[in-house]
Design an enzyme around this catalytic site. Structure first.
Site, PDB file in Angstrom:
ATOM      1  NE  ARG A   1      -2.388   4.904   0.441  1.00 32.44           N
ATOM      2  CZ  ARG A   1      -3.032   3.762   0.151  1.00 32.44           C
ATOM      3  NH1 ARG A   1      -2.390   2.751  -0.386  1.00 32.44           N
ATOM      4  NH2 ARG A   1      -4.333   3.642   0.395  1.00 32.44           N
TER       5      ARG A   1
ATOM      6  CE  LYS B   1     -10.996  -5.918  -0.264  1.00 29.90           C
ATOM      7  NZ  LYS B   1     -10.625  -4.506  -0.310  1.00 29.90           N
TER       8      LYS B   1
ATOM      9  CB  SER C   1      -0.905   0.029   1.233  1.00 27.63           C
ATOM     10  OG  SER C   1      -1.917  -0.926   1.097  1.00 27.63           O
TER      11      SER C   1
ATOM     12  CG  ASP D   1      -5.916  -6.572   2.080  1.00 26.69           C
ATOM     13  OD1 ASP D   1      -6.996  -6.696   1.465  1.00 26.69           O
ATOM     14  OD2 ASP D   1      -5.147  -5.611   1.893  1.00 26.69           O
TER      15      ASP D   1
ATOM     16  N   GLY E   1      -6.117  -3.047  -8.102  1.00 22.81           N
ATOM     17  CA  GLY E   1      -7.211  -2.119  -7.813  1.00 22.81           C
ATOM     18  C   GLY E   1      -6.695  -0.823  -7.201  1.00 22.81           C
TER      19      GLY E   1
ATOM     20  NE  ARG F   1      -3.912  -9.166   0.399  1.00 20.06           N
ATOM     21  CZ  ARG F   1      -2.669  -8.682   0.530  1.00 20.06           C
ATOM     22  NH1 ARG F   1      -1.728  -9.389   1.112  1.00 20.06           N
ATOM     23  NH2 ARG F   1      -2.356  -7.483   0.070  1.00 20.06           N
TER      24      ARG F   1
ATOM     25  NE  ARG G   1      -8.486 -11.496  -1.453  1.00 18.09           N
ATOM     26  CZ  ARG G   1      -7.681 -10.453  -1.324  1.00 18.09           C
ATOM     27  NH1 ARG G   1      -7.842  -9.602  -0.320  1.00 18.09           N
ATOM     28  NH2 ARG G   1      -6.703 -10.249  -2.191  1.00 18.09           N
TER      29      ARG G   1
ATOM     30  CB  SER H   1     -13.094   1.774   0.344  1.00 15.25           C
ATOM     31  OG  SER H   1     -12.117   1.840  -0.677  1.00 15.25           O
TER      32      SER H   1
ATOM     33  NE  ARG I   1     -10.969  -5.616  -7.060  1.00 17.10           N
ATOM     34  CZ  ARG I   1      -9.889  -5.384  -6.308  1.00 17.10           C
ATOM     35  NH1 ARG I   1      -8.689  -5.636  -6.792  1.00 17.10           N
ATOM     36  NH2 ARG I   1     -10.042  -4.898  -5.105  1.00 17.10           N
TER      37      ARG I   1
HETATM   38  C1  S3P Z   1      -5.782  -0.910  -0.079  1.00 15.47           C
HETATM   39  C2  S3P Z   1      -7.012  -0.852   0.487  1.00 15.47           C
HETATM   40  C3  S3P Z   1      -7.890  -2.011   0.668  1.00 15.47           C
HETATM   41  C4  S3P Z   1      -7.127  -3.325   0.543  1.00 15.47           C
HETATM   42  C5  S3P Z   1      -6.186  -3.330  -0.615  1.00 15.47           C
HETATM   43  C6  S3P Z   1      -5.183  -2.185  -0.512  1.00 15.47           C
HETATM   44  C7  S3P Z   1      -4.993   0.332  -0.223  1.00 15.47           C
HETATM   45  O1  S3P Z   1      -8.896  -1.974  -0.318  1.00 15.47           O
HETATM   46  O2  S3P Z   1      -8.006  -4.409   0.435  1.00 15.47           O
HETATM   47  O3  S3P Z   1      -5.461  -4.553  -0.653  1.00 15.47           O
HETATM   48  O4  S3P Z   1      -3.774   0.254  -0.442  1.00 15.47           O
HETATM   49  O5  S3P Z   1      -5.591   1.398  -0.112  1.00 15.47           O
HETATM   50  P1  S3P Z   1     -10.262  -1.126  -0.102  1.00 15.47           P
HETATM   51  O6  S3P Z   1      -9.895   0.268   0.102  1.00 15.47           O
HETATM   52  O7  S3P Z   1     -11.061  -1.306  -1.354  1.00 15.47           O
HETATM   53  O8  S3P Z   1     -10.921  -1.769   1.070  1.00 15.47           O
END
Ligand code: S3P
Length: 416
Positions: free
Chosen positions: A18, A329, A14, A302, A83, A376, A333, A154, A111
Site C-alpha cells: 500500500r 490464492k 500488505s 492467509d 495479486g 505459504r 490452497r 476481500s 487468478r
Molecule cells: C491482501 C488481502 C488478502 C490476502 C492477501 C493480501 C491485501 O487477499 O489473502 O495475501 O494485502 O489486501 P483477498 O483480499 O483477495 O482476500
C-alpha cells in the site's frame, strides 16, 4: 526439536504494497523503514518505477517520492506473483487518463480479476480482462462515485474501489460482507483522504493525500504466524515475535490459537496508524480442535494453512467454514494443504468449501512434498517436516522468498 527465542518478522507485506501504490496518488516524500523484503513488494516497487516513480534506497530505508497521480500515460506493468499489486493497481489506474497493460507470472495469470474490473467499469473506467484473468488492460478516465456492495470479503477488492474513489466525482461507498484487513482505510485517512466508515461501510470522496515524512512498517503478522503456530505444537517451545503488527483485522489467528488452548501473550505498544507490539506463544500440551466461522475467515485468510497444521495436533475436530476463497490464492490452497498434510498422515479433507481436520495424528514425512509454488504452503510444509523430525524435499521451496526471504535463517536461529 523445539523453537526458542525472539525474532523480528519482516516488514508487513500488505502495508508495504500500500505504501508503494498509494505513493502513485499521493504527494510528498516518505522514508520507509522495514519495507517488506520479499519479491511481492519488489513487484510493487517495479510498477511504481515503471510509472515514473523514483525509489531511493538509503541504508535500510526505502524512500518513496509520491507522484500525485502524474504518471506515465502508457506502461506495461509486470506484477510478478502479486495479486495485491495487480488488484490495487487497477484501482489506482482507473482514474488516470492513460492506457496500461498489467500482467503477471503463471500463478497470477490464473487468478480472477473480473471481481475488480466490474466495479471499476461501473465507475467509468474501461477494463478488459482475458477471460476474467490477467493480462488486464485499463484505460482510465473520468470516474464517478458508486455505491458498491462487495460480493466477497476481500481487502484487495475493497482497496481497489476505494483507491479509484479517491479520484471519482462524488461519493464512493463500499460495503463489505465481513471485516477484511483495513490498512488502505487507515493509511488513506491518516494521510489526508476524506474517508470515513464503520461496521463495514466505507465512504470516500475525492481528496488529496500526502505521505508522512517517515513511516516504519510493523512486522508482518502473517509471517510471524508461522513460528508462533509451530511453537504451539512443538514440545518445550516458546517464541516471541517482536515489533509485530497487531491490527485487529489481521489478528484472527490469535483468537483461534487461544480457542485451541495455545498459551499466548500479547503486549501492545501504541502506534498510529497501525498498532503493533510483542506476541509470545508457547507449546500447548492440551490443544483442542475448534470451529472457525465463515465471518472470521477474512481476518485469518492467509493463516489457514499453518492453522491447519496446528489443528492436526489438536484433540478433536477443527472446521474452517466456507474457505472457498483459498482456492483462488497463489495456488488452490485447500487442495494443496489437504493433499500435502494428508500425505504426511494428517486426517484432513475438503467438505465442499469447508476444510475439516481431525486430530491429533502423528506426522511423518514422505521424501517429496509439493508447495505448488505457493510461499505459504512451502513454509507450512517446512515446519510440518520439522515436527515429523525430517527434512523432506519440498518442490519449489525457494518460493518462500515471495514473502519471507529470511525464513530459513530465522528458523535456524529459533532452533539453535
Ligand atoms: C491482501 C488481502 C488478502 C490476502 C492477501 C493480501 C491485501 O487477499 O489473502 O495475501 O494485502 O489486501 P483477498 O483480499 O483477495 O482476500
Amino acid at each position: 526439536m523445539k523453537l526458542q527465542g525472539a525474532f523480528s518478522p519482516p516488514g508487513d507485506k500488505s502495508i508495504s504494497h500500500r505504501l508503494g501504490l498509494i505513493s502513485l496518488l499521493a504527494s510528498g516524500r516518505c522514508a520507509v523503514s522495514n519495507f517488506a523484503p520479499g519479491e511481492d513488494c519488489a513487484s510493487t516497487l517495479a510498477v511504481f518505477r515503471a510509472l515514473g516513480g523514483q525509489v531511493e534506497r538509503i541504508d535500510n530505508e526505502v524512500i518513496l517520492n509520491g507522484l500525485a497521480g502524474q504518471f506515465a500515460p502508457t506502461a506495461y506493468l509486470d506484477c510478478g506473483n502479486s495479486g495485491t499489486t495487480m488488484r490495487l493497481l487497477m484501482g489506482v489506474l482507473a482514474g488516470a487518463g492513460g492506457e496500461y497493460r498489467l500482467s503477471g507470472d503463471a500463478s497470477l495469470s490464473a487468478r480472477p480479476m473480473e471481481r475488480v474490473a466490474k466495479p471499476l467499469r461501473l465507475m467509468g473506467a474501461q477494463v478488459e480482462t482475458t477471460e476474467g484473468k490477467p493480462p488486464v488492460t485499463v484505460r482510465g478516465g473520468d470516474l464517478k462515485g458508486v455505491n458498491y456492495e462487495l460480493p466477497v470479503a476481500s481487502a484487495q477488492l475493497k482497496s481497489a474501489v476505494l483507491l479509484a474513489g479517491l479520484k471519482a466525482q462524488g461519493v464512493t461507498t463500499v460495503t463489505e460482507p465481513a471485516a477484511s484487513r483495513d490498512h488502505t482505510e487507515r493509511m488513506l485517512a491518516a494521510w489526508g483522504a476524506r474517508l470515513s466508515g464503520q461496521n463495514g461501510v466505507w465512504r470516500i470522496t475525492p481528496s488529496s493525500v500526502t505521505l508522512p515524512g517517515a513511516f516504519r512498517v510493523p512486522g508482518d503478522a502473517s509471517s510471524a504466524a508461522f513460528f508462533l503456530c509451530a511453537a504451539a505444537i512443538m514440545p518445550g517451545s516458546q517464541v516471541t515475535a517482536e515489533g509485530a503488527l497487531l491490527n485487529p483485522t489481521r489478528a484472527g489467528f490469535f483468537t483461534v490459537l487461544e480457542r485451541m488452548g495455545v498459551p499466548l501473550e500479547i503486549e501492545p505498544e501504541t502506534s498510529e496508524p497501525e498498532p503493533w507490539g510483542t506476541v509470545r506463544a508457547a507449546y500447548g500440551p492440551q490443544l483442542n480442535g475448534c470451529q472457525v466461522e465463515a465471518e472470521e475467515i477474512a481476518g485469518l485468510v492467509d493463516e489457514v494453512p499453518i492453522l491447519a497444521l496446528v489443528a492436526s495436533q489438536a484433540q478433536g475436530t477443527t472446521v474452517f467454514k466456507e474457505v472457498g476463497e483459498l482456492r483462488l490464492k497463489e495456488t488452490d490452497r485447500l487442495a494443496a494443504v489437504a493433499s500435502q498434510l494428508g500425505a504426511m498422515g494428517a486426517d484432513i479433507y475438503e467438505r465442499g468449501d469447508d476444510l475439516v481436520i481431525q486430530g491429533p495424528t502423528p506426522l511423518s514425512a514422505p521424501k517429496r512434498l509439493d508447495s505448488f509454488g505457493d510461499h505459504r504452503i512451502a513454509m507450512t510444509l517446512r515446519l510440518a517436516g520439522l515436527l515429523a523430525g525430517a527434512r523432506p524435499l519440498i518442490q519449489d521451496e525457494e518460493c518462500i522468498a515471495i514473502s519471507y526471504p529470511g525464513f530459513a535463517e530465522t528458523l535456524e536461529g529459533l532452533l539453535a
